[in-house]
Each structure stands twice: as C-alpha cells, then as structure tokens.
Motif scaffolding. Structure first.
Motif, PDB file in Angstrom:
ATOM      1  N   GLU A   1       0.819  -1.213   0.000  1.00  0.00           N
ATOM      2  CA  GLU A   1       0.000   0.000   0.000  1.00  0.00           C
ATOM      3  C   GLU A   1       0.854   1.265   0.000  1.00  0.00           C
ATOM      4  OE1 GLU A   1      -3.723   2.025   2.461  1.00  0.00           O
ATOM      5  OE2 GLU A   1      -2.979   0.030   2.990  1.00  0.00           O
ATOM      6  N   LYS A   2       1.953   1.251   0.743  1.00  0.00           N
ATOM      7  CA  LYS A   2       2.833   2.423   0.770  1.00  0.00           C
ATOM      8  C   LYS A   2       3.357   2.722  -0.622  1.00  0.00           C
ATOM      9  CE  LYS A   2       7.156   4.183   2.739  1.00  0.00           C
ATOM     10  NZ  LYS A   2       8.322   3.878   3.612  1.00  0.00           N
ATOM     11  N   ASP A   3       3.721   1.687  -1.357  1.00  0.00           N
ATOM     12  CA  ASP A   3       4.246   1.879  -2.703  1.00  0.00           C
ATOM     13  C   ASP A   3       3.169   2.410  -3.649  1.00  0.00           C
ATOM     14  OD1 ASP A   3       6.643   0.945  -1.787  1.00  0.00           O
ATOM     15  OD2 ASP A   3       6.434  -1.058  -2.656  1.00  0.00           O
ATOM     16  N   THR A   4       1.924   1.945  -3.469  1.00  0.00           N
ATOM     17  CA  THR A   4       0.855   2.412  -4.353  1.00  0.00           C
ATOM     18  C   THR A   4       0.585   3.893  -4.138  1.00  0.00           C
ATOM     19  OG1 THR A   4      -0.993   1.897  -2.851  1.00  0.00           O
ATOM     20  CG2 THR A   4      -0.198   0.119  -4.278  1.00  0.00           C
ATOM     21  N   LYS A   5       0.612   4.332  -2.891  1.00  0.00           N
ATOM     22  CA  LYS A   5       0.372   5.745  -2.609  1.00  0.00           C
ATOM     23  C   LYS A   5       1.516   6.603  -3.139  1.00  0.00           C
ATOM     24  CE  LYS A   5      -2.604   5.023   1.433  1.00  0.00           C
ATOM     25  NZ  LYS A   5      -2.790   5.236   2.888  1.00  0.00           N
ATOM     26  N   ASN A   6       2.745   6.114  -2.991  1.00  0.00           N
ATOM     27  CA  ASN A   6       3.883   6.848  -3.531  1.00  0.00           C
ATOM     28  C   ASN A   6       3.806   6.941  -5.053  1.00  0.00           C
ATOM     29  OD1 ASN A   6       4.971   7.269  -0.992  1.00  0.00           O
ATOM     30  ND2 ASN A   6       6.356   5.515  -1.097  1.00  0.00           N
ATOM     31  N   ALA A   7       3.383   5.841  -5.688  1.00  0.00           N
ATOM     32  CA  ALA A   7       3.274   5.838  -7.151  1.00  0.00           C
ATOM     33  C   ALA A   7       2.205   6.814  -7.616  1.00  0.00           C
ATOM     34  CB  ALA A   7       2.955   4.431  -7.646  1.00  0.00           C
ATOM     35  N   ALA A   8       1.071   6.828  -6.938  1.00  0.00           N
ATOM     36  CA  ALA A   8      -0.005   7.756  -7.314  1.00  0.00           C
ATOM     37  C   ALA A   8       0.448   9.199  -7.147  1.00  0.00           C
ATOM     38  CB  ALA A   8      -1.246   7.483  -6.488  1.00  0.00           C
ATOM     39  N   ALA A   9       1.158   9.484  -6.052  1.00  0.00           N
ATOM     40  CA  ALA A   9       1.661  10.845  -5.825  1.00  0.00           C
ATOM     41  C   ALA A   9       2.667  11.238  -6.896  1.00  0.00           C
ATOM     42  CB  ALA A   9       2.289  10.938  -4.442  1.00  0.00           C
ATOM     43  N   ALA A  10       3.520  10.307  -7.296  1.00  0.00           N
ATOM     44  CA  ALA A  10       4.513  10.595  -8.324  1.00  0.00           C
ATOM     45  C   ALA A  10       3.844  10.851  -9.673  1.00  0.00           C
ATOM     46  CB  ALA A  10       5.499   9.442  -8.432  1.00  0.00           C
ATOM     47  N   ILE A  11       2.827  10.072 -10.003  1.00  0.00           N
ATOM     48  CA  ILE A  11       2.097  10.288 -11.260  1.00  0.00           C
ATOM     49  C   ILE A  11       1.485  11.678 -11.278  1.00  0.00           C
ATOM     50  CG2 ILE A  11       0.037   9.585 -12.545  1.00  0.00           C
ATOM     51  CD1 ILE A  11       0.704   6.688 -11.627  1.00  0.00           C
ATOM     52  N   SER A  12       0.861  12.062 -10.172  1.00  0.00           N
ATOM     53  CA  SER A  12       0.219  13.369 -10.087  1.00  0.00           C
ATOM     54  C   SER A  12       1.230  14.504 -10.219  1.00  0.00           C
ATOM     55  CB  SER A  12      -0.533  13.494  -8.755  1.00  0.00           C
ATOM     56  OG  SER A  12      -1.170  14.744  -8.648  1.00  0.00           O
ATOM     57  N   ALA A  13       2.398  14.330  -9.601  1.00  0.00           N
ATOM     58  CA  ALA A  13       3.384  15.416  -9.549  1.00  0.00           C
ATOM     59  C   ALA A  13       4.245  15.498 -10.798  1.00  0.00           C
ATOM     60  CB  ALA A  13       4.269  15.237  -8.320  1.00  0.00           C
ATOM     61  N   ARG A  14       4.536  14.357 -11.417  1.00  0.00           N
ATOM     62  CA  ARG A  14       5.573  14.325 -12.451  1.00  0.00           C
ATOM     63  C   ARG A  14       5.067  14.152 -13.879  1.00  0.00           C
ATOM     64  NH1 ARG A  14       9.621  10.075  -9.328  1.00  0.00           N
ATOM     65  NH2 ARG A  14       9.834  11.283  -7.384  1.00  0.00           N
ATOM     66  N   LEU A  15       3.923  13.522 -14.045  1.00  0.00           N
ATOM     67  CA  LEU A  15       3.458  13.277 -15.407  1.00  0.00           C
ATOM     68  C   LEU A  15       2.607  14.440 -15.906  1.00  0.00           C
ATOM     69  CD1 LEU A  15       2.460   9.492 -15.510  1.00  0.00           C
ATOM     70  CD2 LEU A  15       4.679  10.570 -15.915  1.00  0.00           C
ATOM     71  N   PRO A  16       2.796  14.847 -17.155  1.00  0.00           N
ATOM     72  CA  PRO A  16       1.971  15.908 -17.741  1.00  0.00           C
ATOM     73  C   PRO A  16       0.617  15.337 -18.192  1.00  0.00           C
ATOM     74  CG  PRO A  16       3.627  15.214 -19.314  1.00  0.00           C
ATOM     75  CD  PRO A  16       3.889  14.429 -18.055  1.00  0.00           C
ATOM     76  N   LEU A  17      -0.221  15.022 -17.225  1.00  0.00           N
ATOM     77  CA  LEU A  17      -1.478  14.335 -17.489  1.00  0.00           C
ATOM     78  C   LEU A  17      -2.429  15.198 -18.314  1.00  0.00           C
ATOM     79  CD1 LEU A  17      -1.972  12.956 -13.877  1.00  0.00           C
ATOM     80  CD2 LEU A  17      -1.271  11.613 -15.881  1.00  0.00           C
ATOM     81  N   LEU A  18      -3.202  14.546 -19.177  1.00  0.00           N
ATOM     82  CA  LEU A  18      -4.231  15.213 -19.964  1.00  0.00           C
ATOM     83  C   LEU A  18      -5.547  14.455 -19.810  1.00  0.00           C
ATOM     84  CD1 LEU A  18      -2.350  15.856 -23.345  1.00  0.00           C
ATOM     85  CD2 LEU A  18      -2.576  17.409 -21.395  1.00  0.00           C
ATOM     86  N   PRO A  19      -6.681  15.144 -19.902  1.00  0.00           N
ATOM     87  CA  PRO A  19      -7.974  14.458 -19.878  1.00  0.00           C
ATOM     88  C   PRO A  19      -8.259  13.805 -21.222  1.00  0.00           C
ATOM     89  CG  PRO A  19      -8.307  16.799 -20.150  1.00  0.00           C
ATOM     90  CD  PRO A  19      -6.829  16.611 -19.968  1.00  0.00           C
ATOM     91  N   PRO A  20      -9.148  12.825 -21.256  1.00  0.00           N
ATOM     92  CA  PRO A  20      -9.414  12.095 -22.505  1.00  0.00           C
ATOM     93  C   PRO A  20      -9.809  12.985 -23.676  1.00  0.00           C
ATOM     94  CG  PRO A  20     -10.358  10.923 -20.648  1.00  0.00           C
ATOM     95  CD  PRO A  20      -9.880  12.228 -20.116  1.00  0.00           C
ATOM     96  N   GLU A  21     -10.624  14.016 -23.428  1.00  0.00           N
ATOM     97  CA  GLU A  21     -11.057  14.846 -24.543  1.00  0.00           C
ATOM     98  C   GLU A  21      -9.888  15.580 -25.191  1.00  0.00           C
ATOM     99  OE1 GLU A  21     -12.087  17.104 -20.672  1.00  0.00           O
ATOM    100  OE2 GLU A  21     -12.171  15.029 -21.432  1.00  0.00           O
TER     101      GLU A  21
END
Length: 225
Positions: free
Chosen positions: A173-193
């Motif tokens: 669980e600790k790793d999953t939370k760290n991974a989610a935080a890293a995705i949010s902080a580091r990836l240039p996420l875009l919405p589907p549209e």
C-alpha cells in the motif's frame, strides 16, 4: 538516472504493468485484434515505446507473419525486449531513440502503449504527427496511457482508484500511494477529450476509444487514405 536505465528496475519491469494496469493482458489482445483488422498477414508494425518487449512478444506470438520495428530511448529496456522475445527476436528490429529517429517505414500499423503520458501536449502532438507520417494510408494506430478527468476532484479520485487496484493486486500500500503521488506530480497528465483532440490535430481519422480502465484510456485511429 531514469528507472528505465536502472538495470535492477528494468529486471523487475514485467511485474509492474500486470499489477498496475487494469486489464493489461486484455488491452494487449484488443490492440493486436484492432491492428489485425487492417494489417496484412505479412505486415510490418511500428511499436513506439517498445522497451521491455511485452507487447512485441504478445503480437509476435499471435501473428506469425508480422514483422516489427521497436523503438525506445532506453538501451537497458531494449536489452530486456530482446530477452523477452527470445526465439522471436529475429522478427523484430530494435532501435534506440525516439520517434524522430525511427525508421521511415511506411508501416502497416503502429502502437504506442503506456508511453504518451510521459510527454507534454506539444510533445504528444509532435509524436503523433511523426507516427502518422511513417504509416501507410489507412493504417491503424493504437495508443493507451494514463488519461482521465482532472477537474472537480477527478485527479485525486481517479488516482486513489489506481492505487487501490495496485494494492488489491499485491503491491504494498505504501508503494501504491507513492506511485499515485509521483504520477500526479511528475506526469503531464491530460484528460481524454484533449487526447482525442490531439489525434484529430495530428491528422488521424475514425478515432474510437476501445479501452477505459480507471486512470487508463486507449484509442484506435487511422491514417487517412
């Protein structure tokens, strides 16, 4: 050093997608079937982000007449791809680099799985245009990556669901939370549209979503012709 250049991380790479990407094997199978609707039995497929070789092996196992060109910026990941392919390796040419250094083709089809979420919107558009330029008229492109609603609390809500899936699949669980935080902080996420709009802007047509799994979305699109 990127985790994709760390030999220890690379050696563990194959464990990750199955536990973190809902329906990972099904997504690969759907990708292969979508390609097969238009790629001939002796076709040549470009796989961008081919490091690790997981989709290369899945496609090569299923379609005995296809040839592949795999492109990835990590030499370590390409070594893993060759090892993953094993006796199938002669059917795949592996190139270290990015889309700009990929062979010109033209290719009967192309894929870019779990890769575009590392790129900004401008970089994605450039990549999609360069992919289309290397594809034959009518050739299919299949993409899939992190793409989910980011407004009205969507970023936190969907990343919590991503983490919950990984935890339910055996990731600490600790790793999953760290991974989610890293995705949010580091990836240039875009919405589907916005992802769909980039496919249109790059010149693709007949764009259809075929895959939706928590934070992941996938599309098939075609080079006009």
């Amino acid at each position: 050093m990127s985790s994709f250049d760390d030999p220890n991380a690379v050696a563990r790479y194959a464990e990750g997608p199955v536990r973190q990407v809902p329906g990972f094997h099904g997504m690969q199978k759907m990708t292969e079937l979508l390609l097969a609707e238009a790629v001939p039995t002796d076709g040549h497929v470009l796989v961008l982000g081919a490091g690790g070789g997981l989709e290369l092996k899945a496609f090569a196992d299923a379609r005995l007449g296809w040839r592949f060109t795999g492109v990835d910026p990590s030499a370590e990941m390409l070594k893993l791809a060759a090892a993953t392919l094993g006796p199938l390796a002669p059917r795949a040419q592996l190139h270290e680099g990015y889309v700009d250094t990929a062979p010109e083709g033209p290719f009967d089809g192309a894929t870019c799985l779990l890769t575009l979420h590392f790129l900004t919107a401008d970089e994605r558009l450039h990549t999609l245009r360069e992919l289309r330029r290397r594809m034959k008229p009518g050739a299919p492109l299949v993409i899939a990556h992190h793409s989910f609603p980011l407004d009205d609390g969507g970023r936190a809500r969907w990343l919590d669901r991503y983490a919950a899936f990984a935890a339910a699949s055996g990731v600490p669980e600790k790793d999953t939370k760290n991974a989610a935080a890293a995705i949010s902080a580091r990836l240039p996420l875009l919405p589907p549209e916005q992802d769909e709009a980039l496919l249109h802007e790059a010149g693709f047509e007949r764009i259809e979503m075929f895959y939706a799994a928590f934070t992941f979305r996938g599309w098939v699109a075609y080079n006009p012709g």
